[in-house]
Write an enzyme that holds these catalytic residues in place. Sequence first.
Site, PDB file in Angstrom:
ATOM      1  N   GLY A  62      28.645  70.351  52.534  1.00 50.82           N
ATOM      2  CA  GLY A  62      29.489  70.648  53.865  1.00 50.82           C
ATOM      3  C   GLY A  62      28.420  71.453  54.691  1.00 50.82           C
ATOM      4  N   ALA A  63      27.893  71.182  55.891  1.00 51.21           N
ATOM      5  CA  ALA A  63      26.872  71.915  56.558  1.00 51.21           C
ATOM      6  C   ALA A  63      27.208  73.340  56.654  1.00 51.21           C
ATOM      7  CB  ALA A  63      26.782  71.299  57.896  1.00 51.21           C
ATOM      8  N   ARG A 104      18.455  71.171  50.542  1.00 50.05           N
ATOM      9  CA  ARG A 104      18.760  70.119  51.271  1.00 50.05           C
ATOM     10  C   ARG A 104      18.267  69.889  52.643  1.00 50.05           C
ATOM     11  NH1 ARG A 104      25.242  68.151  50.699  1.00 50.05           N
ATOM     12  NH2 ARG A 104      24.122  66.039  51.156  1.00 50.05           N
ATOM     13  N   GLN A 208      33.847  62.357  49.141  1.00 49.75           N
ATOM     14  CA  GLN A 208      34.359  63.340  49.603  1.00 49.75           C
ATOM     15  C   GLN A 208      35.696  63.145  50.311  1.00 49.75           C
ATOM     16  OE1 GLN A 208      30.988  62.348  50.003  1.00 49.75           O
ATOM     17  NE2 GLN A 208      29.779  64.102  49.913  1.00 49.75           N
ATOM     18  N   ASP A 249      26.354  67.492  60.626  1.00 50.06           N
ATOM     19  CA  ASP A 249      25.381  68.048  59.866  1.00 50.06           C
ATOM     20  C   ASP A 249      24.126  68.687  60.742  1.00 50.06           C
ATOM     21  OD1 ASP A 249      26.671  66.168  57.499  1.00 50.06           O
ATOM     22  OD2 ASP A 249      25.887  67.877  56.646  1.00 50.06           O
ATOM     23  N   ASN A 259      25.566  62.896  60.714  1.00 48.43           N
ATOM     24  CA  ASN A 259      26.693  63.066  59.864  1.00 48.43           C
ATOM     25  C   ASN A 259      26.879  62.144  58.486  1.00 48.43           C
ATOM     26  OD1 ASN A 259      29.352  64.657  59.302  1.00 48.43           O
ATOM     27  ND2 ASN A 259      30.379  62.959  59.680  1.00 48.43           N
ATOM     28  N   LYS A 260      27.513  62.205  57.805  1.00 46.60           N
ATOM     29  CA  LYS A 260      27.734  61.612  56.561  1.00 46.60           C
ATOM     30  C   LYS A 260      27.617  59.868  56.791  1.00 46.60           C
ATOM     31  CE  LYS A 260      27.907  62.507  53.117  1.00 46.60           C
ATOM     32  NZ  LYS A 260      26.747  62.809  52.416  1.00 46.60           N
TER      33      LYS A 260
HETATM   34  O1  MRU Z   1      26.801  65.280  51.704  1.00 45.77           O
HETATM   35  P1  MRU Z   1      27.680  66.144  52.163  1.00 45.77           P
HETATM   36  O2  MRU Z   1      29.244  66.305  51.346  1.00 45.77           O
HETATM   37  O3  MRU Z   1      27.193  67.691  52.122  1.00 45.77           O
HETATM   38  O4  MRU Z   1      27.896  65.830  53.757  1.00 45.77           O
HETATM   39  C1  MRU Z   1      28.955  66.626  54.456  1.00 45.77           C
HETATM   40  C2  MRU Z   1      29.381  65.971  55.689  1.00 45.77           C
HETATM   41  O5  MRU Z   1      28.626  64.943  56.110  1.00 45.77           O
HETATM   42  C3  MRU Z   1      30.080  66.603  56.647  1.00 45.77           C
HETATM   43  O6  MRU Z   1      30.949  65.569  57.734  1.00 45.77           O
HETATM   44  C4  MRU Z   1      29.187  67.761  57.553  1.00 45.77           C
HETATM   45  O7  MRU Z   1      28.888  68.548  56.879  1.00 45.77           O
HETATM   46  C5  MRU Z   1      30.256  68.432  58.331  1.00 45.77           C
HETATM   47  S1  MRU Z   1      31.300  69.599  57.357  1.00 45.77           S
HETATM   48  C6  MRU Z   1      31.973  70.585  58.466  1.00 45.77           C
END
Ligand code: MRU
Length: 358
Positions: A62-63, A104, A208, A249, A259-260
């Site tokens: 999560g960012a 990352r 997630q 992100d 985003n994801k």
């Molecule tokens: O691969 P991840 O679990 O780090 O991806 C997270 C996401 O895509 C979240 O939607 C994003 O970081 C926003 S978190 C507030």
Amino acid sequence: MGLNKMEAQPLTIRPSADQAIVWANDRLYLLDQRILPNETVYIELQSAVDTARAIRDMVVRGAPAIGITAAFGVVLAARDSFRAAPDSWRDRIVTDLQALADSRPTAVNLFWALERMKRVVAEIGDEDPEARLLQEALLIHQEDIAANRAMGEFGASLIESPTSVITHCNAGALATGGYGTALGVVRSAHAAGRIQMVFADETRPWLQGSRLTAWELAQDRIPVTLLTDGAAASRMAQGGIGWIIVGSDRIAANGDVANKIGTYNLAVAAKYHGVKVMVAAPTSTIDMAVRSGKEIPIESRDPAEILQCGGQRVGAAGVDAWNPVFDVTPAELVDAIVTEKGIVLSPDSEKMAELMAR
Ligand code: MRU
């Protein structure tokens, strides 16, 4: 993964989504998000290299949470370097800072937090740097929680009447300092009586949505129903979905949103079904140095993450897999970007610049 071998140190606090990142006993503890919700175990980190590995291996994700964790990683780097060589600690931490930066690539909050910590490093004199850097890391953590609370209120104000929403991945307390971005909006809107049901995409391959979002919401007694990622458009077609609410992100200067993986699919389907799309993210997620989403580096992870499921191979023998873990949703598919500084409706370059100047 090396971190599995590290000693898991139980803390005296009750594990909860709001306590995913804990500084205690002069150490950093992370709630291991790879094994939630079946196990709630903290991993103890004593070095920047271990911290970088924890980010890469998804112990924390999560960012905003990655950014906060990296800030604490700088504290650990400076402590180790100062103990080893008080006169040259600043030079010695360079490798550790690089390891954190390399963990990352997509979430800009990581680089934002490292830059902020580097500015403090530059201000410190001959003294032991730990206390001053720890103060800054704790401030980054506290500011993120405050930003999420503000976003929660702003985002909830856009949800005019009770409705159901769809969210993707986990943009909750676990992904941030606490409270959450997208789930912060959900929490505030639920408290105001405006959430009927949260549909959570399960979010292949790390799940997630099913492991983390559903856990967080169930703990807060917010009604949640799981969907496979492929079911979201069909759920929109059935009606009753007012908003897609997601985190980000990295947001480009023109309002394009990384985003994801799968967020783009949701936004395309939402447009077709007349469902609105809200992106909730702190301004630390906005990268004015990238003009559009085309310039955002998208992380690709090991194809094995897709070729396996629950430890079993599911991809046919000899078959490869493409595993980008984020996608870019063009600004034109986004109805609102909600930040701690306020809301941008129908984002474009001009409006994003105006927001950042506030
Ligand atoms: O691969 P991840 O679990 O780090 O991806 C997270 C996401 O895509 C979240 O939607 C994003 O970081 C926003 S978190 C507030």
